[in-house]
Design a protein around this motif. Structure first.
Motif, short mmCIF file in Angstrom:
data_model
loop_
_atom_site.label_atom_id
_atom_site.label_comp_id
_atom_site.label_asym_id
_atom_site.label_seq_id
_atom_site.Cartn_x
_atom_site.Cartn_y
_atom_site.Cartn_z
N GLY A 375 0.68 -1.59 0.25
CA GLY A 375 0.11 -0.26 0.05
C GLY A 375 0.97 1.09 -0.04
O GLY A 375 0.40 2.36 -1.04
N SER A 376 1.68 0.96 0.10
CA SER A 376 2.95 2.56 0.71
C SER A 376 3.58 3.02 -0.17
O SER A 376 3.91 4.23 -0.62
N ALA A 377 3.53 1.97 -1.59
CA ALA A 377 4.09 2.17 -2.63
C ALA A 377 3.57 1.91 -4.24
O ALA A 377 3.41 1.75 -5.24
N ARG A 378 2.27 1.56 -3.78
CA ARG A 378 1.02 0.85 -4.83
C ARG A 378 1.08 2.50 -5.59
O ARG A 378 0.07 3.15 -5.06
N PRO A 379 1.23 1.97 -7.69
CA PRO A 379 0.55 3.51 -7.76
C PRO A 379 -1.01 3.44 -8.48
O PRO A 379 -1.11 2.37 -8.13
N PRO A 380 -1.89 4.17 -8.25
CA PRO A 380 -3.17 4.05 -8.61
C PRO A 380 -3.79 3.50 -10.03
O PRO A 380 -2.97 3.21 -10.36
N HIS A 381 -4.56 2.81 -10.08
CA HIS A 381 -5.44 2.36 -11.28
C HIS A 381 -5.64 3.68 -11.96
O HIS A 381 -6.19 4.84 -11.73
N SER A 382 -5.46 3.14 -13.08
CA SER A 382 -5.49 4.39 -14.10
C SER A 382 -6.76 5.25 -14.48
O SER A 382 -7.16 3.69 -14.68
N GLY A 383 -7.87 5.56 -14.43
CA GLY A 383 -8.72 5.89 -15.70
C GLY A 383 -9.04 5.83 -16.48
O GLY A 383 -9.83 5.23 -16.34
N GLY A 384 -8.24 5.75 -17.27
CA GLY A 384 -9.43 5.17 -18.58
C GLY A 384 -8.02 3.57 -18.64
O GLY A 384 -7.46 3.18 -18.32
N ALA A 385 -8.25 3.18 -20.22
CA ALA A 385 -8.12 1.97 -20.11
C ALA A 385 -8.61 0.71 -19.66
O ALA A 385 -7.46 -0.72 -18.96
N ARG A 386 -9.43 0.93 -18.79
CA ARG A 386 -10.43 -0.18 -18.15
C ARG A 386 -9.50 -0.63 -16.85
O ARG A 386 -9.77 -1.17 -16.14
N GLY A 387 -8.79 0.60 -16.63
CA GLY A 387 -7.64 0.20 -15.40
C GLY A 387 -6.99 -1.00 -15.01
O GLY A 387 -6.22 -0.73 -14.50
N ARG A 388 -6.23 -1.21 -16.17
CA ARG A 388 -5.13 -2.43 -16.54
C ARG A 388 -4.09 -1.31 -16.31
O ARG A 388 -3.41 -1.74 -16.04
N LEU A 389 -4.02 -0.02 -16.36
CA LEU A 389 -2.53 0.78 -16.18
C LEU A 389 -2.46 1.25 -14.94
O LEU A 389 -4.10 1.99 -14.15
N PRO A 390 -1.56 1.46 -14.48
CA PRO A 390 -1.27 2.34 -13.26
C PRO A 390 -1.31 3.88 -13.59
O PRO A 390 -1.25 4.72 -14.44
N GLY A 391 -1.71 4.67 -12.56
CA GLY A 391 -2.39 6.23 -13.18
C GLY A 391 -0.92 7.61 -12.75
O GLY A 391 0.22 6.74 -11.64
#
Length: 696
Positions: A375-391
């Protein structure tokens, strides 16, 4: 000093020593580095090259035994769809990279992909061989066999000096001040629905066409992996249907190289020419796959294989596609009576997929592996690409994860379905941009800039639009920023356009009161028939209507704000400027003609700079100097400073014969350090001698 204050001071100093690049040299721990690059794919190796060239402390960690291991497996049918066009009719290296989609950037002209393969669409096995050559020839520091299973941020953090700790399969920790994640996308994308366990995955299917002989095959997905799979079995399968929520998108229509490429689209022929194959649209979450039982009943959700039942026996049983609501009782009690044998009767009798299938194959692409980050290092899911990519931010730093940058395909959320950032020929330039950001932030090295007399700006812009590969491939995403300083300008190449509000902090340069220009490449916003009549604009007075890729210049008095970026017009890469200039699209992508390209561009620059950018021969400058208090800028910067002129061979010959020019002039003009401008720049009237090497 209080004990608590002493402890806080100690922790602060410790954090600074461990987490600031360049501050912990001299220690004996070989697992602590300024930069950790996670993954030895093309993006990781490209960053490794730039870090090595700038002599930084870095390590590339790779879980497999060699670089580019993804390409040892994918694409499954072993043919790349990245163009490897060797013959362009030009010897200019930068120009040729526009049509070389596989080579990485380096200062070695021999480290090109064409050394490994000369096929237009090369075999996939060639790419790991090329990456191995790249590592060996450049001596990159790669550590193989290191499988990082956990990434966490340091528990000691102050003033933004966060560092990261990576733990491998043996429990060894690697500590780095800056983490550069280039793991790509390799986790198969899956959708859960009733009967999804009966579906085979693209990652594990047989690639032998004979395994599909006389079988009916349903493929979930309509991307390149789906069509690649379909194309390989067209000559053996009895029928092939492709099913997904969206209609097929053709790359030559959308200009997005991730859409269906012509090299994979033979099924479109067999579909439209009515040869049993076809495409169908529908939601994936709403379907159900059921299997006809051997005793005449139906099986849902797969279930366990019976004793003595082989996978081959399973495949002999036919699979039906239906709607999950028919099985879940959402339309009344009657739906609970549905059996595999009478499913077709519960649909409209013209239901497209009413016939059973022998196999159902999932080809839905891949997603980023978030599981290794805590949790301390995880980038969020992106808003596009159905959340498959990091934001990520506009400069590719993870949102909420300072000092963690995402590179390569995994950073494609910034330009998903808009540009080429998810592919080698695009992200090799975004990686270079990230490296420049790192140099400015951690080492106080400003973004490289070329200082030009204003009189040479027109010629330099023409050079860039006719040669540069970065803005050409990363259209609408990377652009050249031209800082206007009066009689001179500073030219910065390939800056991330969406990061303009943070320009000064990221580049180390400031904007003057004269403002700045942004040069980028973009497609037109007008929807048109890609192959139909009227698809191109040829009249330079209507350049703003251009549909194909063309150069555009934006002029601003000051930097746009974050709010300006959010509120920019739909489809625009930048907010509305004070002035904008489109260079008319060109069939040959050669913007070098005097009337259609050079003259309109000069008039636009004169409007923005409020100065005369025309070029003059010495005789005219002499006359203007006698009759004007303030001769044109060209004469002031060239003629009056005795810099001379650069004409063509005939002018020099006539001048020598008339005794107007000394004989040594020819020797000077051919000096290796004073190569004249390329041929197309003559049209711009750029006649000031230059020390630039254009290598045409």
């Amino acid at each position: 000093m209080e004990p608590t204050q002493s402890l806080l001071l100690f922790l602060s100093l410790l954090t600074h020593a461990l987490c600031v690049p360049g501050e912990h040299h001299g220690h004996n721990d070989s697992r602590r580095h300024d930069y950790c690059v996670l993954g030895a794919g093309p993006a990781g190796l490209q960053m490794g090259y730039f870090l090595s060239r700038s002599q930084r402390d870095y390590i590339i960690l790779e879980r497999n035994s060699g670089p580019g291991s993804f390409f040892n497996v994918y694409p499954r049918h072993r043919k790349l769809i990245s163009i490897n066009k060797i013959y362009t009719g030009r010897r200019n290296r930068e120009f040729n990279l526009r049509h070389d989609w596989n080579s990485l950037l380096s200062d070695r002209s021999d480290l090109l992909f064409q050394q490994i393969s000369r096929d237009l669409y090369p075999p996939a096995d060639a790419f790991p061989r090329y990456l191995s050559m790249f590592v060996k020839e450049l001596g990159l520091r790669v550590k193989y066999g290191v499988d990082i299973g956990k990434i966490r941020a340091s528990s000691i953090e102050k003033a933004g000096n966060r560092c990261y700790i990576l733990t491998d399969q043996h429990g060894n920790d690697y500590t780095c001040s800056v983490l550069l994640v280039s793991t790509g996308l390799w986790v198969p994308q899956q959708v859960q629905f009733v009967g999804s366990d009966l579906v085979e995955g693209y990652e594990s299917i047989s690639v032998d066409p004979e395994a599909y002989k006389d079988q009916a095959v349903l493929i979930l997905g309509k991307g390149n992996s789906a069509f690649e799979t379909a194309q390989s079995i067209l000559g053996r399968a009895s029928r092939v249907h492709l099913y997904s929520p969206s209609p097929v998108r053709l790359a030559w229509q959308t200009h997005y190289v991730g859409d269906l490429r012509a090299v994979n689209n033979e099924l479109l022929d067999t579909y439209q020419l009515k040869s049993l194959d076809g495409l169908v649209e529908g939601g994936l979450e709403d379907i159900a796959i059921v299997r006809r039982g051997r005793g005449g009943g139906r099986k849902r959700r797969g279930g366990r294989r019976k004793t003595g039942e082989t996978k081959e026996d399973e495949r002999k049983e036919q699979l039906y596609l239906t709607l999950a609501e028919l099985l879940d009782g959402r339309r009344g009690n009657e739906s609970s009576k549905v059996k595999a044998e009478n499913l077709p009767g519960y649909h409209n009798d013209n239901f497209s997929l009413r016939q059973p299938y022998d196999r159902v194959i999932r080809c839905l692409g891949f997603r980023f592996n978030f599981s290794i980050f805590d949790g301390s290092a995880r980038p969020p899911h992106s808003g596009g690409a159905r959340g498959r990519l990091p934001g990520v931010t506009a400069w590719y730093e993870g949102r909420g994860t300072p000092n963690l940058f995402v590179l390569g395909t995994a950073a494609h959320s910034r330009d998903y379905r808009m540009s080429a950032g998810g592919f080698v020929h695009g992200f090799r330039y975004t990686v270079r941009a990230v490296h420049k950001v790192l140099e400015q932030r951690y080492h106080n090295n400003a973004w490289p800039a070329t200082k030009l007399p204003t009189t040479q700006l027109l010629s330099w812009i023409l050079k860039r639009v006719n040669e540069a590969s970065g803005p050409y491939q990363m259209f609408g995403v990377l652009g050249d920023v031209i800082l206007l300083r009066g009689s001179y300008c500073e030219y910065l190449e390939e800056f991330p356009l969406q990061a303009l509000p943070q320009f000064s902090a990221l580049s180390g340069h400031t904007i003057s009161e004269q403002g700045f220009l942004v040069l980028l490449m973009q497609y037109g916003l007008n929807r048109t028939d890609t192959l139909g009549p009227g698809r191109a604009e040829s009249e330079w007075t209507r350049a703003w209507k251009s549909n194909f890729l063309h150069p555009v210049l934006y002029y601003y008095h000051k930097l746009p704000t974050e709010r300006d970026m959010r509120q920019r017009p739909a489809g625009w890469p930048l907010p509305r400027p004070q002035a904008v200039h489109h260079m008319i699209e060109d069939f040959l992508t050669e913007w070098d003609q005097p009337v259609s390209h050079s003259q309109p561009l000069r008039r636009f620059l004169e409007h923005c700079l409020q100065t005369d950018l025309r070029a003059f021969y010495a005789e005219t400058c002499f006359r203007l100097s006698l009759t004007n208090r303030k001769p044109p800028l060209f004469c002031r910067q060239g003629y009056l400073k005795k810099q001379g002129i650069v004409g063509n061979h005939h002018l020099w010959q006539n001048a020598r014969e008339a005794g107007l020019m000394p004989n040594h002039q020819e020797t000077v003009s051919h000096n290796s350090e004073d190569v004249p401008f390329p041929e197309y720049l003559k049209h711009a009237g750029a006649t000031v001698a230059s020390a630039m090497n254009f290598d045409l």
